[in-house]
Design a protein around this motif. Structure first.
Motif, mmCIF file in Angstrom:
data_model
loop_
_atom_site.group_PDB
_atom_site.id
_atom_site.type_symbol
_atom_site.label_atom_id
_atom_site.label_comp_id
_atom_site.label_asym_id
_atom_site.label_seq_id
_atom_site.Cartn_x
_atom_site.Cartn_y
_atom_site.Cartn_z
ATOM 1 N N GLY A 92 -2.439 0.329 9.237
ATOM 2 C CA GLY A 92 -1.760 0.421 7.949
ATOM 3 C C GLY A 92 -0.422 -0.297 7.976
ATOM 4 N N PRO A 103 4.782 0.822 4.015
ATOM 5 C CA PRO A 103 6.178 1.020 4.421
ATOM 6 C C PRO A 103 6.320 1.822 5.715
ATOM 7 N N SER A 104 5.472 2.828 5.934
ATOM 8 C CA SER A 104 5.626 3.637 7.153
ATOM 9 C C SER A 104 5.199 2.843 8.379
ATOM 10 N N ASP A 122 -4.229 -4.240 8.927
ATOM 11 C CA ASP A 122 -4.353 -3.820 7.523
ATOM 12 C C ASP A 122 -5.493 -4.563 6.851
ATOM 13 N N GLU A 123 -6.243 -3.861 6.026
ATOM 14 C CA GLU A 123 -7.404 -4.507 5.400
ATOM 15 C C GLU A 123 -7.055 -5.278 4.133
ATOM 16 N N GLY A 163 1.233 -2.535 1.781
ATOM 17 C CA GLY A 163 0.577 -1.325 1.270
ATOM 18 C C GLY A 163 0.908 -1.106 -0.195
ATOM 19 N N ARG A 164 1.113 0.129 -0.549
ATOM 20 C CA ARG A 164 1.377 0.484 -1.944
ATOM 21 C C ARG A 164 2.744 0.047 -2.444
ATOM 22 N N GLN A 175 4.954 -1.585 -6.580
ATOM 23 C CA GLN A 175 6.025 -0.743 -7.142
ATOM 24 C C GLN A 175 7.168 -1.569 -7.708
ATOM 25 N N TYR A 191 10.333 -0.388 -10.366
ATOM 26 C CA TYR A 191 10.927 0.442 -11.412
ATOM 27 C C TYR A 191 12.394 0.689 -11.116
ATOM 28 N N ALA A 198 -10.042 -1.442 10.158
ATOM 29 C CA ALA A 198 -10.314 -0.671 11.374
ATOM 30 C C ALA A 198 -11.435 0.309 11.033
ATOM 31 N N GLN A 204 -1.410 -0.746 -11.794
ATOM 32 C CA GLN A 204 -0.076 -0.996 -11.237
ATOM 33 C C GLN A 204 -0.063 -2.299 -10.423
ATOM 34 N N GLY A 234 3.694 8.582 7.019
ATOM 35 C CA GLY A 234 3.462 8.142 5.646
ATOM 36 C C GLY A 234 2.564 9.094 4.884
ATOM 37 N N ASN A 235 1.894 8.556 3.881
ATOM 38 C CA ASN A 235 1.114 9.390 2.954
ATOM 39 C C ASN A 235 -0.086 10.095 3.585
ATOM 40 N N GLY A 287 6.808 9.741 -1.978
ATOM 41 C CA GLY A 287 7.211 8.392 -2.369
ATOM 42 C C GLY A 287 7.481 7.482 -1.180
ATOM 43 N N ALA A 288 7.766 6.223 -1.506
ATOM 44 C CA ALA A 288 7.914 5.189 -0.483
ATOM 45 C C ALA A 288 9.119 5.426 0.433
ATOM 46 N N PHE A 304 5.431 13.293 -6.525
ATOM 47 C CA PHE A 304 4.042 13.360 -6.961
ATOM 48 C C PHE A 304 3.552 14.793 -7.033
#
Ligand SMILES: Cc1cc2nc3c(=O)[nH]c(=O)nc-3n(C[C@H](O)[C@H](O)[C@H](O)COP(=O)(O)OP(=O)(O)OC[C@H]3O[C@@H](n4cnc5c(N)ncnc54)[C@H](O)[C@@H]3O)c2cc1C
Ligand code: FES
Lengths: 403, 106
Positions: free
Chosen positions: A9, A12-13, A32-33, A39-40, A44, A46, A84, A136, A330-331, A337-338, A382
């Protein structure tokens, strides 16, 4: 290929952890795929009213680019477009790569992030029916409109934030409505329940909320939403938020042509006739869950903690899991959040360094404090009961965790 | 520079020509194939092998496999995470979307 640490992954993490570890003497590979790292973060964009004035605009793509540049510059091996599939022994990571089909490492860090829950309403597989996350990404990263007239089903902090991003990009967003309300499923989407959850959105408050409602928007927003229950809708950025309408189905022969909407009472009972609205795209938002597919193949203990978003690897406050040499960040540890993901990447990295007898740029204790700080500073929340979830997790860890 | 109504802004990125079911289209070099298709107003990428229903992007990030297509002869490629390149040939896996030309070839 052989490295000290393999990271799955490049969000950010994962990227943050890679930088901290290579700076302190470890060799690192990140897999990373997706076709580019970030990543996410990549989607983003905002405004963050809680940040310092010169850091108000959260441009995830720029942050991702900076992290990638720094990591590559330091010599981190980053493999993109590579999935992976599974991991075995300690540690062999099996890859979908034409040349390198395996990476061998001493330590494995899982930073696989989160995925979106499905909202399977009739017609949702028609082309034009897409997830809110896809909306997004296409809006902010690829800069392509997902449709000419778009409806959003699901009213939550993420979908509100994406609605504002789409509006700012000049896309015609026809409105936001509730997911289907079926008495049988006993779901949580009645107007009253939605409003209760939205009170938490005050923390999001992108700039446009403030512009719409004036200086006191932060304090007023929850009350405004509660107020809106008595009316038919609330307008944000010119987009009607129908807190009293739910989507019944999506219609179209070849692709999305229209949606059928039903007005409901505050407790979710249908009121009056259903109506048809012509749109060519529907964005579905049903919440996020931690992505543990790969974690499952390691045999680590998984626990279900709804407050954190679902099933996660059981882990300690320093990001260790029930398996020696397996860490998480991470998530995958809960939906946040990031900024939290970045702090968790740092924490996992210093823990890993410590486990291999090396020092990080800060101590594990300091990294934990940084994570708490990030949690408080996060503009987007979230899940409302993250703290409760973390307490539950820590109790389970003390009881069952292996240290 | 592309001026398609689905593009949200105009940039100076390098454009390329590629093919979708034999139709020549223009996209940006390096963007996912699915983004180039959507920018050309194309939402249907394939039809479902079982039901024959149309399918297009759903998650946009590689999880759902709804956006699969044949790319330069390789089947089941996820177009949402595969960068577009000059001259790439993309086919919906199902012949009915290929304007009948697959029948002639086989
Ligand atoms: C749709 C969506 C929208 C979001 N919007 C926001 C937002 O606006 N603001 C915000 O603060 N947070 C947002 N988040 C939360 C987001 O998860 C965090 O901001 C942050 O990106 C989490 O970082 P991470 O490093 O844990 O994982 P991610 O950023 O999710 O990165 C995980 C990476 O792992 C890769 N991966 C996963 N499994 C594999 C595998 N088996 N093989 C190879 N690669 C793999 C993925 O391709 C991905 O690039 C959003 C999340 C989602 C799902
Ligand atoms: S759209 Fe889901 S994998 Fe491509």
């Amino acid at each position: 290929m052989k490295v000290d640490v393999a990271i799955i992954g490049a969000g950010p993490s994962g990227l943050t952890a890679a930088i901290e570890m290579i700076e302190n003497g470890l060799t690192v590979a990140v897999i990373d795929e997706y076709y580019r790292p970030g990543g996410r973060l990549l989607g983003q964009h905002y405004e963050d009213p809680k940040a310092a004035p010169d850091q108000r605009v959260w441009n995830g793509k720029n942050i991702a680019d900076q992290l990638e540049k720094k990591a590559r510059g330091l010599g981190v091996h980053i493999f993109t477009n590579v999935t992976a599939w599974s991991v075995s022994e300690k540690w062999k990571i099996h890859l979908s790569h034409p040349k390198i089909n395996m990476i061998v490492s001493k330590v494995l860090l899982l930073a696989t992030g989160s995925a979106e829950k499905a909202l399977p309403i009739p017609g949702w597989t028609l082309p034009g029916g897409i997830s809110i996350g896809a909306a997004q990404t296409f809006t902010n990263l690829h800069r392509v409109a997902v449709g000419e007239k778009v409806l959003i089903a699901g009213i939550d902090p993420l979908s509100l934030s994406v609605m504002i991003e789409m509006k700012n990009a000049g896309i015609d967003v026809a409105g936001m409505v509730l997911p289907p309300i079926s008495p049988a499923s006993g779901n949580h989407h009645t107007p009253v329940q939605t409003v209760a959850r939205l009170k938490d959105v005050a923390g999001l408050a992108p700039n446009s909320f403030i512009r719409t409602f004036g200086k006191y928007a932060l304090a007023w927003f929850p009350r405004l939403i509660a107020h809106a229950l008595r009316f038919n809708f609330l307008k944000v950025n010119g987009v009607p938020i129908h807190l009293r309408k739910s989507i019944v189905r999506i219609e179209g022969s070849e692709q999305v042509e229209a949606v059928i909407l039903q007005s409901v009472s505050a407790d979710g009972k249908p009121v009056g006739q259903a109506e048809r609205m012509e749109v060519d795209a529907v964005c579905l938002s049903a919440g996020l869950y931690p992505l543990v597919d790969l974690a499952e193949t390691t045999g680590c203990t998984l626990v279900d903690i709804p407050e954190l978003g679902g099933v996660i690897p059981l882990h300690g406050p320093d990001m260790t899991t029930t398996i020696n040499g397996l860490f998480v960040a991470g998530n995958i540890t809960g939906i946040e959040g990031a900024k939290v993901a970045i702090a968790q990447g740092q924490l996992a990295a210093v823990s890993i360094l410590k486990s291999l007898g090396k020092n990080g740029s800060i101590t594990v204790q300091e990294a934990k404090m940084e994570m708490e700080k990030a949690r408080i500073q996060s503009p987007l929340r979230f899940l409302p009961n993250i703290d409760e979830g973390r307490t539950k997790l820590n109790k389970l860890w003390e009881k069952e965790g292996v240290i | 520079m592309l001026s398609n109504s689905y593009r949200l802004d105009q940039t100076e990125q390098k454009t390329i020509e590629f093919y979708f079911n034999h139709e020549k289209l223009i996209g940006y070099d390096g963007e996912p194939i699915a983004a180039s298709l959507l920018a050309n107003g194309i939402k249907t990428i394939r039809t479902c092998e079982i039901t024959g229903e149309n399918r297009g992007i759903f998650c946009g990030i590689g999880h759902c496999y709804e956006c699969r297509a044949e790319v330069d002869g390789v089947p089941n490629v996820r177009t949402c995470l595969t960068p577009n390149r000059e001259g790439i040939e993309v086919f919906s896996s199902n012949p009915s979307l290929n304007k009948g030309e697959l029948e002639n070839e086989s």
